[in-house]
Design a protein around this motif. Structure first.
Motif, PDB file in Angstrom:
ATOM      1  N   LEU A  83     -17.616   6.145  14.695  1.00  0.00           N
ATOM      2  CA  LEU A  83     -16.851   5.588  13.186  1.00  0.00           C
ATOM      3  C   LEU A  83     -15.899   5.760  14.026  1.00  0.00           C
ATOM      4  O   LEU A  83     -14.820   4.663  13.091  1.00  0.00           O
ATOM      5  N   ALA A  84     -14.691   6.237  14.158  1.00  0.00           N
ATOM      6  CA  ALA A  84     -13.313   6.377  14.419  1.00  0.00           C
ATOM      7  C   ALA A  84     -13.457   5.495  15.711  1.00  0.00           C
ATOM      8  O   ALA A  84     -12.705   4.411  14.561  1.00  0.00           O
ATOM      9  N   ASP A  85     -13.882   5.023  15.987  1.00  0.00           N
ATOM     10  CA  ASP A  85     -13.758   3.981  17.122  1.00  0.00           C
ATOM     11  C   ASP A  85     -13.683   3.047  16.474  1.00  0.00           C
ATOM     12  O   ASP A  85     -13.044   1.653  16.716  1.00  0.00           O
ATOM     13  N   LEU A  86     -14.997   2.059  15.444  1.00  0.00           N
ATOM     14  CA  LEU A  86     -14.855   0.933  14.770  1.00  0.00           C
ATOM     15  C   LEU A  86     -14.638   0.842  13.868  1.00  0.00           C
ATOM     16  O   LEU A  86     -13.788  -0.392  13.115  1.00  0.00           O
ATOM     17  N   LEU A  87     -13.689   1.733  13.450  1.00  0.00           N
ATOM     18  CA  LEU A  87     -13.416   1.624  11.650  1.00  0.00           C
ATOM     19  C   LEU A  87     -11.879   2.036  11.690  1.00  0.00           C
ATOM     20  O   LEU A  87     -11.170   1.386  10.390  1.00  0.00           O
ATOM     21  N   SER A  88     -11.408   2.389  12.439  1.00  0.00           N
ATOM     22  CA  SER A  88     -10.163   3.549  12.570  1.00  0.00           C
ATOM     23  C   SER A  88      -9.359   2.347  12.363  1.00  0.00           C
ATOM     24  O   SER A  88      -7.957   2.903  11.512  1.00  0.00           O
ATOM     25  N   PRO A  89      -8.754   1.289  13.328  1.00  0.00           N
ATOM     26  CA  PRO A  89      -7.986   0.302  12.803  1.00  0.00           C
ATOM     27  C   PRO A  89      -8.148  -0.146  11.949  1.00  0.00           C
ATOM     28  O   PRO A  89      -7.120  -0.530  11.046  1.00  0.00           O
ATOM     29  N   GLU A  90      -9.296  -0.268  11.669  1.00  0.00           N
ATOM     30  CA  GLU A  90      -9.057  -1.462   9.868  1.00  0.00           C
ATOM     31  C   GLU A  90      -8.908  -0.679   8.958  1.00  0.00           C
ATOM     32  O   GLU A  90      -8.338  -1.192   7.749  1.00  0.00           O
ATOM     33  N   PHE A  91      -9.074   0.803   8.675  1.00  0.00           N
ATOM     34  CA  PHE A  91      -8.773   1.543   7.894  1.00  0.00           C
ATOM     35  C   PHE A  91      -7.117   1.447   7.884  1.00  0.00           C
ATOM     36  O   PHE A  91      -6.220   1.747   6.866  1.00  0.00           O
ATOM     37  N   LEU A  92      -6.970   1.509   9.194  1.00  0.00           N
ATOM     38  CA  LEU A  92      -5.281   1.882   9.480  1.00  0.00           C
ATOM     39  C   LEU A  92      -4.407   1.201   9.006  1.00  0.00           C
ATOM     40  O   LEU A  92      -3.004   0.869   8.632  1.00  0.00           O
ATOM     41  N   ALA A  93      -4.836  -0.756   9.286  1.00  0.00           N
ATOM     42  CA  ALA A  93      -3.882  -1.675   9.034  1.00  0.00           C
ATOM     43  C   ALA A  93      -4.643  -1.530   7.401  1.00  0.00           C
ATOM     44  O   ALA A  93      -3.435  -2.654   6.348  1.00  0.00           O
ATOM     45  N   ARG A  94      -5.874  -1.642   6.242  1.00  0.00           N
ATOM     46  CA  ARG A  94      -5.634  -2.435   5.147  1.00  0.00           C
ATOM     47  C   ARG A  94      -6.241  -0.729   4.295  1.00  0.00           C
ATOM     48  O   ARG A  94      -7.165  -0.998   3.783  1.00  0.00           O
ATOM     49  N   PRO A  95      -5.012   0.424   4.756  1.00  0.00           N
ATOM     50  CA  PRO A  95      -6.390   1.438   3.522  1.00  0.00           C
ATOM     51  C   PRO A  95      -6.023   1.138   1.809  1.00  0.00           C
ATOM     52  O   PRO A  95      -6.901   2.198   1.778  1.00  0.00           O
ATOM     53  N   GLY A  96      -4.799  -0.130   1.763  1.00  0.00           N
ATOM     54  CA  GLY A  96      -5.643   0.222   0.136  1.00  0.00           C
ATOM     55  C   GLY A  96      -6.352  -0.528  -0.095  1.00  0.00           C
ATOM     56  O   GLY A  96      -6.790  -1.020  -1.305  1.00  0.00           O
ATOM     57  N   ASP A  97      -6.956  -1.449   1.083  1.00  0.00           N
ATOM     58  CA  ASP A  97      -8.600  -2.065   0.317  1.00  0.00           C
ATOM     59  C   ASP A  97      -9.572  -1.311   0.644  1.00  0.00           C
ATOM     60  O   ASP A  97     -10.646  -1.955   0.415  1.00  0.00           O
ATOM     61  N   LEU A  98      -9.328  -0.420   1.417  1.00  0.00           N
ATOM     62  CA  LEU A  98     -10.714  -0.095   2.322  1.00  0.00           C
ATOM     63  C   LEU A  98     -10.659   1.793   1.655  1.00  0.00           C
ATOM     64  O   LEU A  98     -11.965   1.850   1.912  1.00  0.00           O
ATOM     65  N   PHE A  99      -9.534   2.235   0.819  1.00  0.00           N
ATOM     66  CA  PHE A  99      -9.678   3.568   0.863  1.00  0.00           C
ATOM     67  C   PHE A  99      -9.618   3.386  -1.459  1.00  0.00           C
ATOM     68  O   PHE A  99      -8.977   2.604  -1.339  1.00  0.00           O
ATOM     69  N   SER A 100     -10.578   5.249  -1.321  1.00  0.00           N
ATOM     70  CA  SER A 100     -10.684   4.953  -2.477  1.00  0.00           C
ATOM     71  C   SER A 100      -9.548   5.833  -3.201  1.00  0.00           C
ATOM     72  O   SER A 100      -8.428   5.636  -2.925  1.00  0.00           O
ATOM     73  N   ALA A 101      -9.261   5.760  -4.318  1.00  0.00           N
ATOM     74  CA  ALA A 101      -8.770   6.372  -6.438  1.00  0.00           C
ATOM     75  C   ALA A 101      -7.593   7.542  -5.239  1.00  0.00           C
ATOM     76  O   ALA A 101      -6.372   7.574  -4.987  1.00  0.00           O
ATOM     77  N   ASP A 102      -8.635   8.022  -4.465  1.00  0.00           N
ATOM     78  CA  ASP A 102      -8.237   9.490  -3.670  1.00  0.00           C
ATOM     79  C   ASP A 102      -7.220   9.831  -2.307  1.00  0.00           C
ATOM     80  O   ASP A 102      -6.980  10.109  -2.328  1.00  0.00           O
ATOM     81  N   ARG A 103      -7.012   8.649  -1.968  1.00  0.00           N
ATOM     82  CA  ARG A 103      -6.868   8.319  -0.844  1.00  0.00           C
ATOM     83  C   ARG A 103      -7.013   8.847   0.219  1.00  0.00           C
ATOM     84  O   ARG A 103      -7.123   8.809   1.614  1.00  0.00           O
ATOM     85  N   PHE A 104      -8.602   9.480   0.572  1.00  0.00           N
ATOM     86  CA  PHE A 104      -9.077  10.541   1.366  1.00  0.00           C
ATOM     87  C   PHE A 104     -10.790   9.880   1.894  1.00  0.00           C
ATOM     88  O   PHE A 104     -11.607   9.548   2.494  1.00  0.00           O
ATOM     89  N   HIS A 105     -11.390   9.080   0.838  1.00  0.00           N
ATOM     90  CA  HIS A 105     -13.253   8.481   1.063  1.00  0.00           C
ATOM     91  C   HIS A 105     -12.603   7.515   0.662  1.00  0.00           C
ATOM     92  O   HIS A 105     -11.653   6.693   0.527  1.00  0.00           O
ATOM     93  N   PRO A 106     -13.542   6.364   1.207  1.00  0.00           N
ATOM     94  CA  PRO A 106     -13.638   5.572   1.217  1.00  0.00           C
ATOM     95  C   PRO A 106     -14.096   4.519  -0.543  1.00  0.00           C
ATOM     96  O   PRO A 106     -14.692   4.802  -0.916  1.00  0.00           O
ATOM     97  N   ASN A 107     -13.567   3.637  -0.242  1.00  0.00           N
ATOM     98  CA  ASN A 107     -14.142   2.641  -1.576  1.00  0.00           C
ATOM     99  C   ASN A 107     -15.187   1.850  -1.017  1.00  0.00           C
ATOM    100  O   ASN A 107     -15.936   1.788  -0.533  1.00  0.00           O
TER     101      ASN A 107
END
Length: 298
Positions: free
Chosen positions: A216-240
């Motif tokens: 998951l880190a290899d495949l998802l981390s670049p996207e989550f780093l690039a678009r944290p506001g789009d992919l994290f929930s309100a707690d900024r820790f768990h995905p939305n």
């Protein structure tokens, strides 16, 4: 006298190093405390939507494929508001479409779980063995400082137990905690290093135990780093919901494969981060199904 002088110099040097480590430990502890305050405590567990999911156009009457979800808050779906946004539901529906048969979803994952909690969850799974199981675990091992050796040993043991029961097993390895913005530097770098080391060891152990590991880190981390506001929930820790969609898009094909219902051809080797766009290229029926779902929701 020369020996005594050297001992005094060594003692001073060790004291300076020890003081540096003490200061660093105090800094990391304080940053950890602040991160926990920023993330907060979930007001409620994620919704549950266990049950039978039937493909849109079922051809004839067919027995259900049984699907179990095991692990921590990411497996359980903490961070979404609606039942149809849960990762287990997304993947149950994807499995149903690919298999052309109903899928019965049962969620055993519990928020806050570490790998040390897996044996109890697997005990429950084995009471009524499913056809396929998804395991996502590791983030809480990092945040609670479970040793990598312990975490990997327990995970391998539990994957073997599931495989001996005839269950196909897919493990989503530890995500990259370096993408969690509430964790300040330098603690974020420490968490990133630890989580990536754990993920690497998990992959080897899972494959040796007969499971399929999805990095998951290899495949998802670049996207989550690039678009944290789009992919994290309100707690900024768990995905939305969008973050879990991204995870489902890479987990569904291996799940279908171990369940024996994959019709998309041979699965490629997992690419490196630089090939993320190619890995997510919408060439399979499963990813096309996810795209259709997005269009219907708009």
């Amino acid at each position: 006298m020369v020996g005594a002088r050297r001992l005094r110099v060594a003692a001073v040097a060790l004291g300076a190093v020890g003081g540096g480590f003490s200061a660093l430990y105090a800094l990391l502890s304080e940053q950890g405390r602040r991160a926990r305050l920023a993330i907060g405590v979930p007001e409620a567990p994620p919704p549950r939507a266990d049950g039978v999911y039937t493909p849109a156009h079922l051809h004839g009457i067919r027995p259900s494929l049984r699907f179990a979800v095991v692990g921590d808050s990411m497996a359980a779906g903490l961070g979404v508001d609606r039942e149809d946004e849960l990762p287990g539901v997304l993947m149950a529906r994807g499995l149903a479409e690919e298999a052309d048969r109903p899928v019965r979803l049962t969620t055993y994952a519990i928020s806050g779980s570490t790998t040390n909690d897996l044996p109890a969850q697997v005990d429950r799974v084995l009471q009524d063995p499913p056809d396929v199981a998804l395991v996502i675990i590791g983030a809480n091992d990092v945040t609670t400082r479970v040793s990598i050796g312990t975490a990997v040993t327990v995970l391998a043991t539990e994957v073997r137990r599931l495989r001996l029961a005839g269950i196909g097993v897919v493990v989503g390895t530890c995500p990259d905690l370096g993408a969690i913005r509430p964790i300040a530097q330098p603690l974020r770098s420490v968490a990133r290093s630890w989580s990536l080391r754990l993920a690497k060891e998990q992959k080897t152990a899972v494959e040796q135990a007969g499971g399929v590991a999805v990095p998951l880190a290899d495949l998802l981390s670049p996207e989550f780093l690039a678009r944290p506001g789009d992919l994290f929930s309100a707690d900024r820790f768990h995905p939305n919901a969008a973050g879990y969609d991204a995870a489902a898009a890479i987990l569904l094909a291996p799940l279908c494969s171990v369940a024996g219902v994959w019709h998309g051809g041979p699965l490629p080797e997992w690419p490196q981060r630089s090939a993320l766009a190619e890995a997510r290229r919408p060439t399979t029926r499963i990813v096309a199904w996810l795209n259709r779902k997005h269009r219907q929701q708009k």
